[in-house]
Write a protein that holds these residues in place. Structure first.
Motif, short mmCIF file in Angstrom:
data_model
loop_
_atom_site.label_atom_id
_atom_site.label_comp_id
_atom_site.label_asym_id
_atom_site.label_seq_id
_atom_site.Cartn_x
_atom_site.Cartn_y
_atom_site.Cartn_z
N ILE A 215 23.13 29.56 27.59
CA ILE A 215 23.19 28.42 28.50
C ILE A 215 22.20 28.64 29.64
O ILE A 215 22.27 29.66 30.32
CB ILE A 215 24.61 28.30 29.11
N PRO A 216 21.28 27.69 29.86
CA PRO A 216 20.38 27.87 31.01
C PRO A 216 21.06 27.46 32.31
O PRO A 216 21.69 26.42 32.39
CB PRO A 216 19.20 26.92 30.68
N LEU A 217 20.96 28.31 33.32
CA LEU A 217 21.57 28.04 34.63
C LEU A 217 20.54 28.36 35.71
O LEU A 217 19.87 29.38 35.64
CB LEU A 217 22.80 28.92 34.85
N THR A 218 20.43 27.49 36.68
CA THR A 218 19.47 27.72 37.75
C THR A 218 20.05 28.68 38.78
O THR A 218 21.25 28.63 39.07
CB THR A 218 19.09 26.38 38.42
N VAL A 219 19.21 29.54 39.30
CA VAL A 219 19.66 30.50 40.32
C VAL A 219 20.06 29.71 41.56
O VAL A 219 19.28 28.93 42.10
CB VAL A 219 18.52 31.48 40.66
N ALA A 220 21.31 29.91 42.02
CA ALA A 220 21.79 29.20 43.19
C ALA A 220 21.72 30.09 44.43
O ALA A 220 21.67 29.59 45.55
CB ALA A 220 23.21 28.70 42.99
N ASP A 221 21.73 31.38 44.20
CA ASP A 221 21.60 32.31 45.33
C ASP A 221 21.45 33.70 44.75
O ASP A 221 21.75 33.94 43.58
CB ASP A 221 22.85 32.24 46.23
N PHE A 222 20.95 34.63 45.58
CA PHE A 222 20.87 36.02 45.14
C PHE A 222 20.98 36.88 46.38
O PHE A 222 20.60 36.47 47.47
CB PHE A 222 19.56 36.29 44.39
N ASP A 223 21.57 38.04 46.20
CA ASP A 223 21.78 38.96 47.31
C ASP A 223 21.29 40.33 46.85
O ASP A 223 21.94 40.99 46.05
CB ASP A 223 23.26 38.99 47.69
N ARG A 224 20.11 40.72 47.34
CA ARG A 224 19.51 41.96 46.84
C ARG A 224 20.29 43.18 47.29
O ARG A 224 20.34 44.17 46.57
CB ARG A 224 18.05 42.04 47.27
N ASN B 24 16.14 21.06 34.09
CA ASN B 24 17.00 21.97 33.34
C ASN B 24 17.20 21.37 31.95
O ASN B 24 18.26 20.87 31.62
CB ASN B 24 18.32 22.11 34.09
N SER B 25 16.12 21.40 31.14
CA SER B 25 16.24 20.73 29.83
C SER B 25 16.84 21.68 28.79
O SER B 25 16.99 22.87 29.04
CB SER B 25 14.90 20.15 29.39
N ILE B 26 17.16 21.13 27.64
CA ILE B 26 17.84 21.90 26.59
C ILE B 26 16.92 23.03 26.11
O ILE B 26 15.75 22.80 25.81
CB ILE B 26 18.23 20.99 25.42
N MET B 27 17.45 24.23 26.06
CA MET B 27 16.67 25.40 25.65
C MET B 27 17.47 26.26 24.69
O MET B 27 18.69 26.21 24.70
CB MET B 27 16.37 26.28 26.87
#
Lengths: 290, 485
Positions: free
Chosen positions: A48-57, A215-218
């Motif tokens: 499932i493709p999901l866009t990064v909403a946040d990241f905490d290094r 966010n197209s089908i992949m």
């Protein structure tokens, strides 16, 4: 080697929307606004493709916000903090090209509110004047309002039913913003396809560059399958390696909206089977009908 | 009275391969060719004249000592036969199944002059399968050399490179972008032609040799090649990422629903196990009437998968004739037996759709062969006024692939040619970046498993030289590296 990726936190925003914070230190280190991930829950699962909403290094985590629209995303909603995902692959795609702008408008519709957030933060950190427009169907679906307020010089919340903030669509708010403020240099619009198209239609007469995230089908998300192909400026592009960000004024939304319906029949059948299994086993489906 | 074996005393015909009947196998994903039984193998091995100056070896891209391994079969020394194969080919069970032997070793077999050539590929497969079934694989004794190498991609080139490096004591990590190792052997070639457990067995052997396989790791995204070298402490890097970027034709209608690249169709079926949907979640989305464009091995794989997935009609269209088809003779033959229709000298000009954006047919034009082109093949020429339509709800593009741009975009200083393929030193496999090597389809463009294996081994040699782990100038010369005569 894949031993799984632990969900360290989960929040449920509505009957169909939920957030995971996932432990993936290498991904967190490489992730930038605009990137996406491929997530597979278990051996039988879809990617499932999901866009990064946040990241905490520091924490080594990546946050995603998911809408339960099909069998897989509903089944995924059962996972709780402490559970693990089989695959969490990324970051993928080209990161957004974020530069300091004197004034930028960030528009998020529904689930798209989440991936707009790291972009907002990045624009603000570069010293841009930021106007955020976030829209939801109704008040109980609103999330991340405080996060947005922290990085926005101006924040507009809209709901379809008027139960909170402006009554109407984010594209209508965008229209008002562009009419009042002629110094907007760039617009970022992320959300459902009709919403992104509406925003592009609004901004076109103003001649303001409008970036959308597709966010197209992949299947693989790395350029192999070509399932995510989209026509941009009359040219064939792959959302996974050429995007997911594109100049929204160049995107053939009509074609893309038809392509997004490719697996509707299979999705409906999978959902019906899933609900039947839940009924027979006495388990409650992860959520009721949206 | 014993006669000396010669071309006149051996059986003219090759030993038939036991196979599933066409009508049965067209509906299952089990392996089509069942493999030689012991008696079949001995009979076929006995057809080999064990030539003193074998022509077959020169036809093998990795230079396997063919008469020696077949001689060992004839003496029933199967362990020895397997070891001879493994000296030059780390994946004999795979190559015995998928190599285009008829245009390589078997094309040159002297027995083929008077009769049918020796079935070298089938004997290779027999030897590998027999070894795997009867003797536990021996892990060679390895002396750690204190150097580390990263191999990007776990397909044929990466496997071959990793095996040679590991044998020389190099600590190897293979980075694989997908959630499953094996590259095209897993996502591309279907189960009925190459059972996945065979690939897993080979990968298992590599792991027993100490090779680590890191899945879900997209190099160029999660880590870049400069990061692998500088931060992760890899002394050398091999790029074996293949050429997996699908090509379309550029005709109207290609973005209609129901149009797939071969890669999408095959990854849905094979990698994602779509042939077992709904047990596995990923749908394939195939219709009832399938047209496959192209006539190479990948096209045959798509057509035959479609049939097994329950398509009512499967048609292959190709702009040249069967003679020019790049598919292995066996795949074409199997496809025809299974009931796939072929439209030769036929070129698509437009894909027709309905109002909802779904494919309803493929408009084609008849071709004729004209003058020879640069490739030496006669160029197909359109025959005006011969347009016709093939009703279809699914169109699959199997017209080849091109280079994936992810690595090149994220690796400053890496020289690629105009098509995005990595330029390397032909002898060592080293790219424009010292310590960074490449081989397989990402260098040559789409080719065969065996050529990728050869390239992986050659680069491993170059890497060992670069790492100072073997005296310079001891590179393995193979037919492919020396250039085909």
């Amino acid at each position: 080697m894949a031993t799984g990726y632990r969900i360290v936190a989960k929040e449920v925003y509505s009957a169909v929307t939920y957030m995971w914070e996932v432990e993936a230190p290498d991904v967190a280190r490489a992730a930038r606004p605009g990137h996406f991930l491929m997530v597979r829950m278990n051996e039988a699962g879809e990617r499932i493709p999901l866009t990064v909403a946040d990241f905490d290094r520091q924490r080594g985590t990546v946050t995603v916000v998911i809408q339960a629209v099909g069998k897989s995303t509903r089944e995924m909603m059962r996972l709780e903090a402490g559970d693990t995902l089989l695959d969490f692959i990324g970051p993928l795609g080209e990161a957004s090209h974020i530069q300091r702008r004197s004034k930028v408008v960030l528009v998020g519709g529904g689930l798209g509110v989440a991936p707009v957030y790291p972009q907002l933060r990045a624009y603000k950190e570069l010293g841009s004047c930021t106007i955020s427009v976030v829209g939801f169907r109704s008040r109980d679906l609103v999330f991340w309002e405080e996060r947005f307020r922290r990085y926005s010089d101006e924040l507009h919340v809209a709901t379809d039913d008027g139960s909170y903030g402006f009554k109407g669509l984010v594209s209508q708010v965008l229209q008002q913003v562009l009419e009042c403020q002629r110094d907007v240099e760039e617009i970022v619009a992320i959300g459902p396809l009709p919403m992104m198209r509406a925003c592009c239609d609004v901004s076109r007469p103003f001649g303001v560059r409008t970036i959308v995230s597709l966010n197209s089908i992949m299947v693989d998300g790395t350029g192999m399958c070509g399932s995510c192909r989209v026509t941009v400026g009359g040219k064939l592009k792959f959302a996974c390696v050429d995007g997911p960000d594109f100049d929204g004024h160049q995107v053939d939304f009509d074609e893309l909206m038809l392509r997004q319906r490719r697996f509707r029949r299979e999705e409906q059948a999978s959902m019906a089977r899933y609900e039947e299994v839940c009924r027979l086993t006495g388990e409650i489906p992860a959520i009721g009908p949206a | 009275m014993a006669t000396v074996k010669n071309i006149h005393t051996i059986p003219k015909g090759r030993t038939p391969m036991p196979e599933q009947a066409a009508a049965v196998r067209a509906h299952n994903f089990e392996e089509v060719a069942r493999g030689f039984a012991l008696a079949d193998a001995l009979r076929e091995a006995d057809r080999c004249l064990e030539c003193k100056k074998p022509r077959c070896v020169a036809g093998c891209p990795v230079g396997i000592n063919i008469p020696a391994f077949i001689g060992a079969i004839a003496r029933q020394d199967f362990r020895q036969a397997y070891e001879i194969l493994r000296q030059d080919n780390p994946l004999p069970a795979v190559c015995g199944r998928v190599c285009p032997q008829e245009s390589q070793c078997e094309a040159r077999c002297i027995v083929g002059v008077k009769g049918e050539p020796v079935s070298i590929g089938r004997l290779e497969r027999f030897t590998a399968d027999h070894a795997m079934a009867h003797s536990p694989a021996e892990v060679p004794a390895i002396t750690p050399a204190g150097r580390r190498a990263a191999v990007i991609g776990s397909g044929p080139a990466g496997i071959a490179c990793a095996a040679d490096l590991a044998r020389a004591g190099v600590e190897v990590t293979i980075f694989e972008a997908l959630h499953m190792a094996g590259g095209v052997l897993k996502y591309g070639i279907p189960e009925f032609r190459l059972p996945k457990q065979i690939v897993d067995r080979e990968l298992g052997l590599l792991q027993q040799m100490g090779v680590r396989i890191a899945l879900n790791t997209v190099i160029g995204k999660l880590f870049t090649i400069p990061q692998l070298r500088q931060e992760k402490g890899f002394d050398a890097v091999f790029i074996g990422t293949g050429a997996g970027f699908p090509k379309f034709q550029g005709i109207p209608g290609e973005n209609l629903n129901g149009v797939f690249s071969a890669n999408e169709f095959l990854t849905r079926v094979n990698l994602m196990r779509g042939f077992r949907h709904p047990e596995y979640d990923t749908p394939v989305g195939m219709g009832r009437r399938v047209v496959v464009i192209g006539a190479g091995n990948t096209a045959m794989d798509c057509a035959r998968c479609a049939l097994r997935m329950g398509a009512e009609a499967v048609t292959v269209v190709y702009r040249r004739t069967q003679r020019e088809s790049p598919a292995r003779a066996e795949e074409l033959h199997h496809a025809q037996e299974e009931g796939i229709e072929f439209q030769w000298l036929t070129n698509p000009v437009r894909i027709h759709g309905n109002g909802d954006g779904w494919v309803v047919g493929l408009e084609c034009i008849r071709m004729a062969l004209g003058e020879s082109d640069a490739s030496g093949r006669r160029a197909p020429v359109e025959q005006p006024g011969t347009d016709f339509q093939i009703p279809a709800d699914t169109v699959i593009y199997a017209l080849g692939t091109r280079s994936n741009p992810i690595i090149a975009r994220s690796t400053p200083g890496l020289t690629v040619n105009q098509w995005g393929y990595i330029e390397v030193d032909q002898r060592t496999g080293m790219s424009s970046l010292p310590g960074v090597f490449a081989g397989g389809d990402i260098v040559t463009g789409a080719a065969t498993v065996i050529l990728a294996l050869g390239a992986g081994r050659r680069a491993a040699g170059g890497m060992l030289d670069f790492l100072g782990l073997r005296p310079a100038g001891t590179l393995v010369e193979t037919a492919a590296s020396a250039g085909e005569p």
